[in-house]
Scaffold this active site. Structure first.
Site, PDB file in Angstrom:
ATOM      1  CE1 TYR A 217      62.330  43.857  45.884  1.00 41.17           C
ATOM      2  CE2 TYR A 217      60.129  42.916  45.889  1.00 41.17           C
ATOM      3  CZ  TYR A 217      61.048  43.826  46.380  1.00 41.17           C
ATOM      4  OH  TYR A 217      60.660  44.699  47.362  1.00 41.17           O
TER       5      TYR A 217
ATOM      6  CE  LYS B 189      75.898  52.815  47.269  1.00 39.42           C
ATOM      7  NZ  LYS B 189      76.039  54.026  48.103  1.00 39.42           N
TER       8      LYS B 189
ATOM      9  CG  ASP C  16      74.114  56.901  49.261  1.00 41.04           C
ATOM     10  OD1 ASP C  16      73.914  57.302  48.092  1.00 41.04           O
ATOM     11  OD2 ASP C  16      75.261  56.752  49.725  1.00 41.04           O
TER      12      ASP C  16
ATOM     13  CG  ASP D 238      59.748  47.504  48.654  1.00 40.42           C
ATOM     14  OD1 ASP D 238      58.538  47.752  48.753  1.00 40.42           O
ATOM     15  OD2 ASP D 238      60.386  46.832  49.488  1.00 40.42           O
TER      16      ASP D 238
ATOM     17  CG  ASP E 243      57.170  51.391  52.684  1.00 41.30           C
ATOM     18  OD1 ASP E 243      56.476  51.184  51.666  1.00 41.30           O
ATOM     19  OD2 ASP E 243      57.099  50.677  53.703  1.00 41.30           O
TER      20      ASP E 243
HETATM   21  C1  IPM Z   1      55.127  46.407  47.890  1.00 41.41           C
HETATM   22  C2  IPM Z   1      55.335  45.299  48.884  1.00 41.41           C
HETATM   23  C3  IPM Z   1      55.813  44.042  48.162  1.00 41.41           C
HETATM   24  C4  IPM Z   1      57.126  44.372  47.462  1.00 41.41           C
HETATM   25  C5  IPM Z   1      55.990  42.807  49.064  1.00 41.41           C
HETATM   26  C6  IPM Z   1      54.704  42.471  49.801  1.00 41.41           C
HETATM   27  C7  IPM Z   1      56.473  41.616  48.292  1.00 41.41           C
HETATM   28  O1  IPM Z   1      56.228  45.701  49.876  1.00 41.41           O
HETATM   29  O2  IPM Z   1      54.327  46.222  46.943  1.00 41.41           O
HETATM   30  O3  IPM Z   1      55.733  47.473  48.042  1.00 41.41           O
HETATM   31  O4  IPM Z   1      58.191  44.339  48.091  1.00 41.41           O
HETATM   32  O5  IPM Z   1      57.071  44.671  46.265  1.00 41.41           O
HETATM   33 MN    MN Z   2      56.798  47.798  49.783  1.00 44.19          MN
END
Ligand code: IPM
Ligand code: MN
Length: 356
Positions: free
Chosen positions: A141, A186, A219, A243, A247
């Protein structure tokens, strides 16, 4: 106590869910006779439009003079063209970096009443209680970037010191919980991951010998997370893997809209935000799930204000609201009646009870 809270609502559904987060935060503070000063500040795409940059100097200054930051979400199609010069996301990354909030805690708990809200089988997810510790201010990042018409490059680098400090946060958390830590990398391909694994092994052996450590390739971790989620307690990983995996992990709980996060650094000040994005497709309709923001407000009380009892009261009220069936559209089957953002917030507010 008195505290100053910077409120960065941002874009899309950010303002709607943050409004409920703020209402719950204020109500709990009042219940316990604390005084909170709320400072709304421009941020993200909204700040690009009003002030020409996603993290204006006045916002950064306001954030620095606050005890904690409650953040909504940022981003939207109008600011994300392939050659956009100013991106809302750049403001978020800079905010994390400026405040030094390198440790991003993302707890995932499965509410018994929501077992049917997940796409995964109830018998697999029942009883899940885990926390991701995502490194937040390093890795790909923040590496050097380059793009021309023929090629592009994003550099990923980590120092041993960056790895040590995030592993210590995870180790301490694991020590206070079920004493299990999964480190995700990884290392069969990446040099940064080989360093990650070596440093993690060393720190854990020397400082957290009582915590059981396992190393997983990312993975395989993505697979085990939905195959045997109950086995996990604390998971630590680098920025991008964290990240992506969080999710995925949100589907254990039933919806991305439920997950809060706390971004912490050396001091007490932290950034608290739901892990979901700005969801421009449903923005402005009053149907977004506010629980991620409300639970982020609880984490804010716990970690930045040291108000554990207050945080627990708020978390209990969310659990009670869910038990009572207060579900937003993301938590019901298609066609079933759902409550609005405001009604979900109200369901929590009306269940706030001071501890006996
Ligand atoms: C999160 C979001 C952010 C990230 C984006 C909006 C930059 O997806 O906080 O998970 O990737 O960190
Ligand atoms: Mn995110």
């Amino acid at each position: 106590m008195r505290a100053r809270i910077a409120v960065l609502a941002g874009d899309g559904i950010g303002p709607e869910v943050t409004e409920e987060g703020v209402r719950c935060l204020t109500a709990v503070a009042t219940l316990f006779q604390h005084e909170l000063e709320l400072c709304p500040l421009a941020f993200g795409g909204a700040a690009i439009d009003s002030e020409g940059e996603p993290l204006p100097a006045t916002t950064l200054q306001g954030v620095r003079s606050a005890d904690a930051v409650l953040l909504g979400a940022i981003g939207g199609p109008q600011w994300s063209g392939s050659d956009a010069r100013l991106r809302p996301e750049a403001g978020l990354l800079r905010l994390r970096r400026e405040l030094g909030t390198f440790a991003n805690l993302r707890p995932v708990r499965v509410h018994p009443q929501l077992l049917d809200a997940s796409t995964l089988k109830a018998e697999v997810i029942s009883g899940v209680d885990l926390v991701f510790v995502r490194e937040l201010t390093g890795g790909i990042y923040f590496g050097e970037k380059h793009r021309d018409s023929a090629s592009a490059r994003d550099e990923c680098s980590y120092s041993a010191a960056e790895i040590e400090r995030i592993v210590r946060v995870a180790g301490q958390l694991a020590r206070s919980r079920r004493r299990r830590l999964a480190s995700i990398d990884k290392s069969n391909v990446l040099e940064t991951s080989r360093l990650w694994r070596e440093v993690t092994q060393r720190v854990m052996e020397r400082e957290f010998a009582e915590v059981r450590l396992e190393h997983l390739l990312v993975d395989a971790a993505a697979m085990h997370l939905i195959r045997r989620p109950r086995d996990f307690d604390v998971l630590v990983t680098e920025n991008m893997f964290g990240d992506i995996l969080t999710d995925e992990a949100s589907m254990l709980a039933g919806s991305l809209g439920l997950l809060p996060s706390a971004s912490l650094g050396e001091g007490r000040r932290g950034i608290y935000e739901p892990i979901h994005g700005s969801a421009p497709d449903i923005a402005g309709r009053g149907i977004a799930n506010p629980y991620g923001s409300i639970l982020s407000a609880a984490l804010l009380m716990r970690h930045s204000l040291g108000l554990e009892a207050e945080a627990a009261v708020l978390e209990q009220a969310v659990a009670d609201a869910l038990t009572a069936g207060a579900r937003t559209a993301d938590l019901v089957r298609p066609g079933e009646p759902a409550c609005s953002t405001r009604e979900a917030g109200q369901a929590v507010l009306s269940r706030l009870r001071p501890p006996e």
